[in-house]
Design an enzyme around this catalytic site. Sequence first.
Site, PDB file in Angstrom:
ATOM      1  CG  ASP A 155      19.272 -39.637   5.173  1.00  0.00           C
ATOM      2  OD1 ASP A 155      19.939 -40.610   4.760  1.00  0.00           O
ATOM      3  OD2 ASP A 155      18.561 -39.661   6.196  1.00  0.00           O
ATOM      4  CG  HIS A 172      19.164 -44.091   5.301  1.00  0.00           C
ATOM      5  ND1 HIS A 172      19.121 -42.852   5.890  1.00  0.00           N
ATOM      6  CD2 HIS A 172      19.108 -44.996   6.317  1.00  0.00           C
ATOM      7  CE1 HIS A 172      19.044 -42.991   7.203  1.00  0.00           C
ATOM      8  NE2 HIS A 172      19.039 -44.285   7.492  1.00  0.00           N
ATOM      9  CB  SER A 182      17.371 -44.355  10.324  1.00  0.00           C
ATOM     10  OG  SER A 182      18.744 -44.200  10.510  1.00  0.00           O
TER      11      SER A 182
END
Length: 893
Positions: free
Chosen positions: A178, A218, A382
């Site tokens: 990521d 994230h 996601s």
Amino acid sequence: MENRKIMKRFTRFTAFIFLAVALITANSSIGQTYQKYFKDGEIYFKYKQDVEIDFEVQADRSVDIEDTKIARELSEKYNIQKMWRPSNLKTDRLLKTFAISFTPFSKIEEIIEELKKYPELEYAEKKPYHYIDYTPNDSLYNLVSGPGNWNWHHDLINSEQAWDITQGDEEVVVAVVDNAVWIDHPDIADKVVAQRDVAHHDNDPNPDTGGSPADWSHGTHVSGLAVAATDNETGVAGVGFNCSLFAIRASGSNPNGISAGYEGIEWAAEHGADIINCSWGGPYISQFERDILNAAHDMGVIIFAAAGNDNTTQAHYPSSAEHVISVASVDYDDTKSSFSNYSTNVDISSPGGFCSPGPAGLLSTTYDETSMGFYDTYYGTSMASPVAAGAASLILAVNPELTPDEVEDIMKNTAVDIDEINPGYEGMLGAGRIDAYEAVLNTPYAPVSEFSTPVTVITPGTAIDYMNEAEGIPDTYAWTFDGGTPETSTAANPQEITYNEEGIFNVSLTVENEFGTDVLLKEEYITVTSTPTPYVDFASSEENTCILDAVSFTDLSLYNPTEWLWEFNPGSVTYLEGTDETFQNPVVQFDAPGYYEVTLTATNENGSSSLTKSDYIWAQGINLPFDETFESGETSNFTLTANEKSSVKIDSRGAAPGSDYGLHFQGNTAIGGWTGSPTETTPEQAWEENTDFHATASNCAVDATGVSGIAMTLDLKQTYAFGPKNSWFRVLANDEQINDIVGTANFNPQSENDPWETKMFDLSQFGNSFFSLSLQSACYLADYFYEGKGDNVFVDNITIYNFTGENEQGNEASALMYPVPAVNHVNISVAGIKEDYTINIYNVQGQKVFEKTNIEYVENAVETIDITGLNRGVYLLKLVTNNNELTKKLIVK
């Protein structure tokens, strides 16, 4: 970590792929789609005892709908799918009890009302849906908002039920490739077993210190969804529970761009990852990148990727590539999330969207700090992808030998079909929405053979059924029945095996699947005799009871016993209703709390047989004197119950100073549903209107017979997030609210940082009796809800004891002493002596170690004695007046 796969090096390359937009927002669902605590689409109903059953029940207990009037008539109006008899126990009531299944689930109340109109039926009822007792203790795990909850994704995929089968394995590794992963996050740090920044070619996958922390969150959020540390009293729970994490940064200076995603996939595969999650993608893929994915798959790595957030059928990579499991997003009700891509390339769907009412998104770990700490809700494919990856890690924990394709097949074959819920998207949301519980339940592994039959002693000519209890999902079964007819069977559960000749016979079962074979031989398992002694069995009306309650025991023994002898260990029982230990079906009251072993010996003309059930009956109650410190981390003295918007548990948060564990009450919600304000809620609102927020620790019977004066002390601490009137505590005896000795009935915190205080309650009005005891909270907000604070009640060191004495004039005198044991100070409250007094404390050698004289007597006033100079141990405290002397045992710790 040792690499358990064939590894192959690839030439590094650089690609630039944008993150599948996380649709970040800062802001319940349940496994049952209609009613959480009742089985979707199933109803029980029973025919009256005088009604003859005029239809056939098949060997598998099914009933042809057309053969029975009720099911046939209902099917004309509703979609009745099947009817069956749910129990095979040969009792008159159960043989007349049946069940039906139907759709849509929302018609359940309507169908029950229709069933109640049939005069031949005794009742019709919903089938309760039971949940496992296990719930993680993570501080934000039970955070809810109104009727929704912030762990709706766990409920939707049945995580808790899956965790009852497996809680993962640290040898199973999920690699998160990521933008970055904050490896020092308190909910992630202990899960990281390898780390890499493939964009900068170093071992620091952490986010950049510059820029917005939220932009860099994230990868941390994705990691928490997959494998956040679970049951660690901190934050959230990851689906993968105990599985491990490879933290791999694949971004340069742009947090929204993945510049080295395929290098991250290569590094993860090369270093032994079992699963790789890619919550990013774009519309293009090179052949070289396809080769990377194919090579990783050939090495045994399972790759998950987000399907994309453009609400389109456009191809999205790596999710659309061969050997990659493409994950679309659904909301709490299994409808496609508005943003999610959809196409025939999608393999599976997973929660990643919205709960309504409730949070938008999934709660997980972040790099930026919010009102809940380093946690926030994000939504997007996601988020859906790592939830699916976490579920796959549980599958591998059951069987690490599975191939990527086998894992994918298990997830698809056990997925919930959601096509009907999503008209217009049929076939474009993959095989359905993942179900972690069904997936691990149906994960094959090397089988372990086991079986049973209801009776092992039979008479010639008797037919019996065998029940396969093998583990590991066998593909084939091979039974051998010595002396039986037939002698062999390949059925999973052979029926009607008949034994015609007397003798003692062996039974064996061989089970096999692609992972192995196992053989179990039970020698001399079946006894066939014309003169059997009783085959003993029994049941009780309650296995969890109260020391005051009557429990009926029913003899279920075979072969016509004529004499019975019941034995209980310990023997503190009273026979009721004129029965005794020789009755076939006695009625018993248990006189002391604890577990009881029960033995029945039955005799017939051929002899006697016995059956003992250990720890069969749990009798709840409290004998005096009583002390509960919760230091074992659990309690057998209190039953803990919580309503929909509350929680009660035993944990370290509830521990008083010097203790490891205590009783912890808390709210379970965010904003919504509470009547009253943080500073103005009234007791009537707290106890009569906010019942959904109640949690209770209770005991059904305190045995105070023979004790006239009873006191209870407990250590209490309360906290609040926004105001003191969102946190309430009270004590009830026989459901009556009780004041403490200074007259307080409703306890609220006075400040945000109240100290622990010892509270005393005079329970003498319940002396010489049995009475129930309840400690109850009404708390609004969840623990740590706002800036690490929440509405909590902490209780520890509960003591109940006799405090009475008598002076020379015969007037009742009493002295309440608390806390017990004491630390640093002890409080004394005196009543009935009517004169000034002296307090002396003596050690076990009889030496006076403390004296305080001329203490002014004030009825029920509290005198605090400083004992910081006393060592740990046992002392005698004497209260002396001109006419009276009361002696108490003082324990100092």
